[in-house]
Design a protein around this motif. Structure first.
Motif, PDB file in Angstrom:
ATOM      1  N   VAL A  42       0.868  -1.180   0.000  1.00 43.65           N
ATOM      2  CA  VAL A  42       0.000   0.000   0.000  1.00 43.65           C
ATOM      3  C   VAL A  42       0.904   1.229   0.000  1.00 43.65           C
ATOM      4  N   GLY A  43       0.805   2.015  -1.054  1.00 45.57           N
ATOM      5  CA  GLY A  43       1.693   3.168  -1.210  1.00 45.57           C
ATOM      6  C   GLY A  43       2.567   2.953  -2.430  1.00 45.57           C
ATOM      7  N   ALA A  44       2.249   3.666  -3.516  1.00 44.79           N
ATOM      8  CA  ALA A  44       2.965   3.432  -4.779  1.00 44.79           C
ATOM      9  C   ALA A  44       3.890   4.598  -5.082  1.00 44.79           C
ATOM     10  N   SER A  45       4.764   4.890  -4.126  1.00 45.63           N
ATOM     11  CA  SER A  45       5.757   5.930  -4.385  1.00 45.63           C
ATOM     12  C   SER A  45       7.141   5.307  -4.241  1.00 45.63           C
ATOM     13  N   LEU A  46       8.106   6.128  -3.838  1.00 44.45           N
ATOM     14  CA  LEU A  46       9.496   5.658  -3.812  1.00 44.45           C
ATOM     15  C   LEU A  46       9.681   4.364  -3.009  1.00 44.45           C
TER      16      LEU A  46
ATOM     17  N   THR B 206       0.646  -6.832  -5.570  1.00 46.26           N
ATOM     18  CA  THR B 206      -0.336  -5.787  -5.866  1.00 46.26           C
ATOM     19  C   THR B 206       0.166  -4.465  -5.317  1.00 46.26           C
ATOM     20  N   MET B 207       0.133  -3.443  -6.155  1.00 46.30           N
ATOM     21  CA  MET B 207       0.568  -2.110  -5.743  1.00 46.30           C
ATOM     22  C   MET B 207      -0.664  -1.211  -5.668  1.00 46.30           C
ATOM     23  N   ILE B 208      -0.909  -0.656  -4.482  1.00 45.97           N
ATOM     24  CA  ILE B 208      -2.075   0.203  -4.299  1.00 45.97           C
ATOM     25  C   ILE B 208      -1.599   1.630  -4.051  1.00 45.97           C
ATOM     26  N   GLY B 209      -2.126   2.578  -4.818  1.00 41.67           N
ATOM     27  CA  GLY B 209      -1.728   3.965  -4.625  1.00 41.67           C
ATOM     28  C   GLY B 209      -2.906   4.901  -4.778  1.00 41.67           C
ATOM     29  N   ASP B 210      -2.988   5.925  -3.917  1.00 49.20           N
ATOM     30  CA  ASP B 210      -4.150   6.822  -4.001  1.00 49.20           C
ATOM     31  C   ASP B 210      -4.010   7.828  -5.139  1.00 49.20           C
ATOM     32  N   GLU B 211      -2.782   8.081  -5.587  1.00 48.52           N
ATOM     33  CA  GLU B 211      -2.626   8.986  -6.728  1.00 48.52           C
ATOM     34  C   GLU B 211      -2.777   8.175  -8.015  1.00 48.52           C
TER      35      GLU B 211
ATOM     36  N   VAL C 182      -6.761   4.673  -6.267  1.00 43.05           N
ATOM     37  CA  VAL C 182      -7.698   4.117  -5.285  1.00 43.05           C
ATOM     38  C   VAL C 182      -6.994   4.044  -3.935  1.00 43.05           C
ATOM     39  N   ALA C 183      -7.493   4.799  -2.976  1.00 43.10           N
ATOM     40  CA  ALA C 183      -6.861   4.788  -1.664  1.00 43.10           C
ATOM     41  C   ALA C 183      -7.255   3.545  -0.885  1.00 43.10           C
ATOM     42  N   ALA C 184      -6.347   3.102  -0.027  1.00 44.80           N
ATOM     43  CA  ALA C 184      -6.713   2.059   0.931  1.00 44.80           C
ATOM     44  C   ALA C 184      -7.481   2.738   2.055  1.00 44.80           C
TER      45      ALA C 184
END
Lengths: 464, 412
Positions: A19-23, A42-47, A87-89
């Motif tokens: 959860v969190g698709a940044s650095l 699975t990569m979940i990112g709100d942006e 899609v945010a968690a």
């Protein structure tokens, strides 16, 4: 299934959710694959964007030297992930091992990595925050919007908070000839992170570059015109500054609200984890299947009295993610500790600032090389008779030496001679950090918690 | 031979072709002091790396002279002031900043890239000149003239003056050779005189340029308008001497060592022909495997320092044996293997810290272009003798000649 067999199964066909698709999220995913994880990822990112780099957003992007759309993080390898972007968690069920998503979906995991990072702290008065022309700077969209405004020749930009981001924004404005006012509650820029001695140098940098720097003041209100556009900022000293653009640069808030009530040890200070990146639950018991990395994590560091450090540092996000990923798919004897010595850099007004260690712990500072007046120096911070941190202004190539002093608990003050030692550098002086209980933009390093060996351990579970 | 003579063996010309077994021996005593006021030799990667960033280590010529009997002599004792390579901050930093303004970022970020076509043209011309020959000397016909032409153009020194300045450069470079066996005082005196002569020659050019600036570094050094102001005339001369010499004496070895290594690894030479991108990593690996500057003998410590539990007393001379560190098995996997695909390759070839090689970006580019074009255009190159004859110098180490048999030269 015994431990070995489980691990083998996990590595072969387990389900890992990040959860969190940044650095931090991206680097962790890459390490998982590099170390042979072949299950589902699975990569979940709100942006809505694939992982991108943030440091350029307050530098090259604001200057128009880089497009906000082109700061994607370079990929070290294929990660073959299912992407759930935009899609945010929204929740976590520890017992069922499920992450809930904003669109109602649920994703099951065998191992979970939380790397949700931080977001910019918004202007607290919501109606003022919504005025046209009021910005924060954290995301690609923020940077794109702000860059457009800066290009449209605003009469004046107003920056609230002279931390690193605020100072970099002011620097970018001046470089483009845009008039800028910076308001800072403390006595100088960067004091939360580097103390008053170095802050005074930063203040000179601002003023010499034509920044209208107001220190010791708070912004009491933002005023809009009839069409909802911001037109002025009101300060606690009674002055009013007319402006077209306001940038709220008051530090960051950790993205942990989605974990409220989950049972995980998550709160406003971040998610507590052990040195191996395993998350604590709210009872202080370490979990086995949930790992944390990056800005949202807080973990104990042996070099700093086992205090729980949470670091908003690029390099920390990378190494912590690498350690977390490795540990997620390793047997306990193979696990590694996250021992990164805090380090960060900033570039503003043509000066490269870099720091190692935890300056905000420092009681005293000593200028061991160069001179404050020339703005090229090394400042060494001492804490209880040992070297705890160092900062360099345009002098980064020596920092490695000071990092080793920190790592080896070298004595402070620094008695031995060094090249380029000036008379001003012979004695330590108070580092002059503000009272940490006062609100401000906040240092990028925050200290909290106590030694694990300390029976007075107090833990505050997620409550908002 | 006994342990006590390891330093002498390293500087001994007889061991020039392959000093690496000696370095391996040296690393067994990572802090070696053979007594008699001699230097402390540091040979393990991590120790060298850490001393290069240690502010208790001085590069100042005056500290070095005070440290007593110096194999390196005091080449700057008369005439010109020391160049920035032999100064500490803040003077070092100021001079280097001024020198860097016309050369690299932040003020000249595109300088190197803009030189690329010019470098490629010089290389192509030199290789064209090899056609019709069955055997070439890579040093005299390519590896020397190429960087000399480049540094002349960059600085604004007339290329046709090369025979003149070479007669001064050779003794200066010989003065940099810590060969303890040779008549030292006289060699140092000759080196000092040559440095003064070279300085006087450059003074003529500098005077011209201050009146009529051109698009070259000599002009830019005398007219620099940065926050540090221009250099004084004497500082310009010291800097120009340094850049002129460092600008080619090291690159000639990088290119020659490179071609020699490639000829010893023909499969890599073949790959390079088809993969121009490989040149980047090949050059980095060469800087590790056969560094053109083998050791840094010009440092002293201004405080007692502890290395691996051994105290090096204040005022001691320290030699950092970069080439030994570059093959330290504690740092590099399989260090004696030349591996063009090596990824973990943070070598010491350019040093590190504030004195890290000023010309590194240029040297890299020159070597990448040179080696790729040689690989691409020389038809069936073979070593005529292995090992080739070496230059005397133990610090700036490389073949004096590299005779290569070829079947011809492919078209551009």
């Amino acid at each position: 299934m015994d431990g070995d067999a489980f691990l083998e199964w996990l590595r072969r066909e387990g389900r890992i959710v990040i959860v969190g698709a940044s650095l931090a999220g991206l680097r962790a995913a890459e390490v998982l694959r590099a170390e042979g994880f072949s299950g589902s990822l699975t990569m979940i990112g709100d942006e809505p964007y694939e992982p991108y780099d943030r440091p350029p957003l307050s530098k090259a992007v604001l200057l128009g030297k880089a497009s906000p759309q082109h700061t994607e993080l370079p990929r070290r390898r294929e990660i073959d992930a299912k992407w759930r972007l935009g899609v945010a968690a929204t929740g976590l069920d520890l017992a069922a091992k499920r992450v809930r998503l904003a669109d109602g979906d649920e994703v099951e995991y065998d191992r979970l990595l939380i790397a949700t990072g931080v977001r910019a702290r918004p202007w607290p008065k919501e109606s003022e925050a919504q005025l046209d022309g009021v910005f924060v700077l954290r995301t690609r969209d923020d940077a794109a919007g702000l860059h457009r405004r800066l290009k449209a020749s605003p009469r004046r930009v107003f920056v609230i908070g002279a931390g690193f981001t605020g100072s970099e924004i002011a620097s970018a404005c001046r470089e483009q000839g845009v008039a800028v006012t910076v308001a800072e509650r403390a006595g100088a820029p960067l004091v939360g992170a580097l103390g008053g001695v170095v802050g005074a140098v930063a203040a000179e940098l601002h003023r010499e570059n034509g920044v209208d720097l107001r220190t010791g003041v708070m912004v009491t209100a933002l005023e809009g015109d009839s069409s909802g556009r911001v037109r002025a900022a009101h300060l606690s000293d009674g002055t009013v500054v007319e402006t077209d653009v306001v940038i709220v640069s008051l530090g960051a808030t950790r993205n942990t609200e989605w974990l409220a009530g989950s049972g995980l040890g998550a709160g406003p200070r971040g998610i507590a984890c052990d040195a191996g990146c395993r998350a604590f639950d709210f009872r202080g018991i370490v979990t086995d299947d949930i790992f944390v990395a990056g800005d949202v994590a807080r973990s104990p560091h042996p070099l700093f009295n086992y205090q729980f450090l949470s670091l908003e540092h690029w390099g920390n996000a990378v190494t912590q993610a690498e350690v977390a990923a490795h540990n997620m798919i390793s047997a306990s004897a193979e696990r590694q500790p996250h021992m990164w010595v805090p380090a960060f850099w900033s570039s503003q007004f043509g000066v490269n600032i870099k720091s190692v260690g935890v300056p905000s712990l420092g009681e005293q500072i000593m200028i061991t090389q160069g001179s404050l007046a020339e703005r090229r120096f090394i400042g060494v911070y001492g804490y209880q008779g040992r070297v705890i941190a160092a900062v360099s202004f345009d002098n980064t190539r020596w920092l490695e030496f000071y990092q080793r002093l920190i790592e080896s608990g070298a004595p402070f003050p620094v008695e031995f001679p060094t090249v380029d030692r000036r008379p001003e550098g012979r004695q330590p002086v108070p580092a002059d950090f503000p009272d940490p209980s006062l609100p401000s933009h906040g240092p990028t390093v925050t200290l909290s918690g106590y030694s694990p060996a300390d029976r007075r351990l107090v833990f505050t579970p997620g409550r908002h | 031979m006994t342990q006590a003579s390891l330093l002498r063996q390293i500087t001994d010309y007889a061991n020039r072709a392959n000093p690496y077994p000696l370095y391996e021996e040296l690393r067994k005593t990572p802090v070696l002091h053979e007594g008699d006021g001699g230097p402390y030799l540091i040979s393990s990667y991590w120790d060298i790396e850490s001393l290069l960033h240690d502010p208790r280590i001085s590069s100042d010529a005056a500290n070095l002279a005070a440290a007593g009997a110096d194999e390196m002599g005091g080449p700057e004792a008369t005439g010109l002031p020391p160049s920035f390579i032999r100064l500490d901050p803040p003077e070092h930093d100021r001079l280097r900043r001024i020198a860097n303004r016309p050369f690299g970022p932040p003020h000249s970020p595109h300088k190197m890239d803009s030189m690329r076509p010019e470098l490629a043209e010089i290389v192509s011309g030199l290789i064209d000149g090899l056609s019709g020959e069955g055997q070439i000397d890579l040093v005299d016909q390519f590896a020397y003239p190429f960087p000399v032409t480049v540094i002349c153009r960059l600085l604004g020194v007339p290329r046709e003056d090369e025979p003149r300045f070479r007669s001064w450069v050779d003794p200066i470079v010989a003065g940099l050779d810590p060969d303890t066996g040779r008549e030292d005082a006289e060699r140092q005196k000759t080196a000092q005189e040559a440095r003064l002569q070279l300085g006087m020659y450059l003074a003529g050019l500098v005077e011209q340029r201050s009146k009529e600036p051109r698009d070259d570094m000599l002009s830019q050094l005398v007219t620099s308008h940065g926050p540090d102001g221009p250099m004084t005339t004497m500082e310009v001369l010291s800097t120009a001497v340094l850049l002129l010499i460092a600008g080619h004496e090291t690159t000639v070895n990088l290119i020659t060592n490179g071609m020699l290594t490639l000829l010893r690894h023909p499969e890599v030479l073949r790959r390079l022909r088809d993969e121009p991108g490989l040149a980047v990593n090949i050059v980095e690996e060469l800087l590790r495997y056969e560094p053109p500057v083998q050791l840094v003998p010009q440092r002293t410590c201004i405080a007692d320092i502890d290395v691996r539990g051994i105290t090096i007393p204040k005022g001691s001379r320290i030699w950092l044996v970069l080439a030994a560190g570059n093959r330290d098995p504690e740092r590099f996997e399989d260090p004696d293997r030349f591996d063009p695909d090596r990824r973990d390759i943070q070598h010491l070839g350019f040093g590190s810290g504030v004195h890290s090689c000023f010309g590194a970006p240029l040297a890299r580019l020159e070597a990448q272009i040179a080696l790729y074009e040689l690989a691409r255009r020389l038809d069936n190159p073979r070593l005529v003798e292995d090992p080739p004859p070496y230059r005397r110098n133990a610090v700036l180490r490389g073949p004096r000649h590299l005779n290569i048999a070829i079947d011809g030269v492919r078209p551009r």
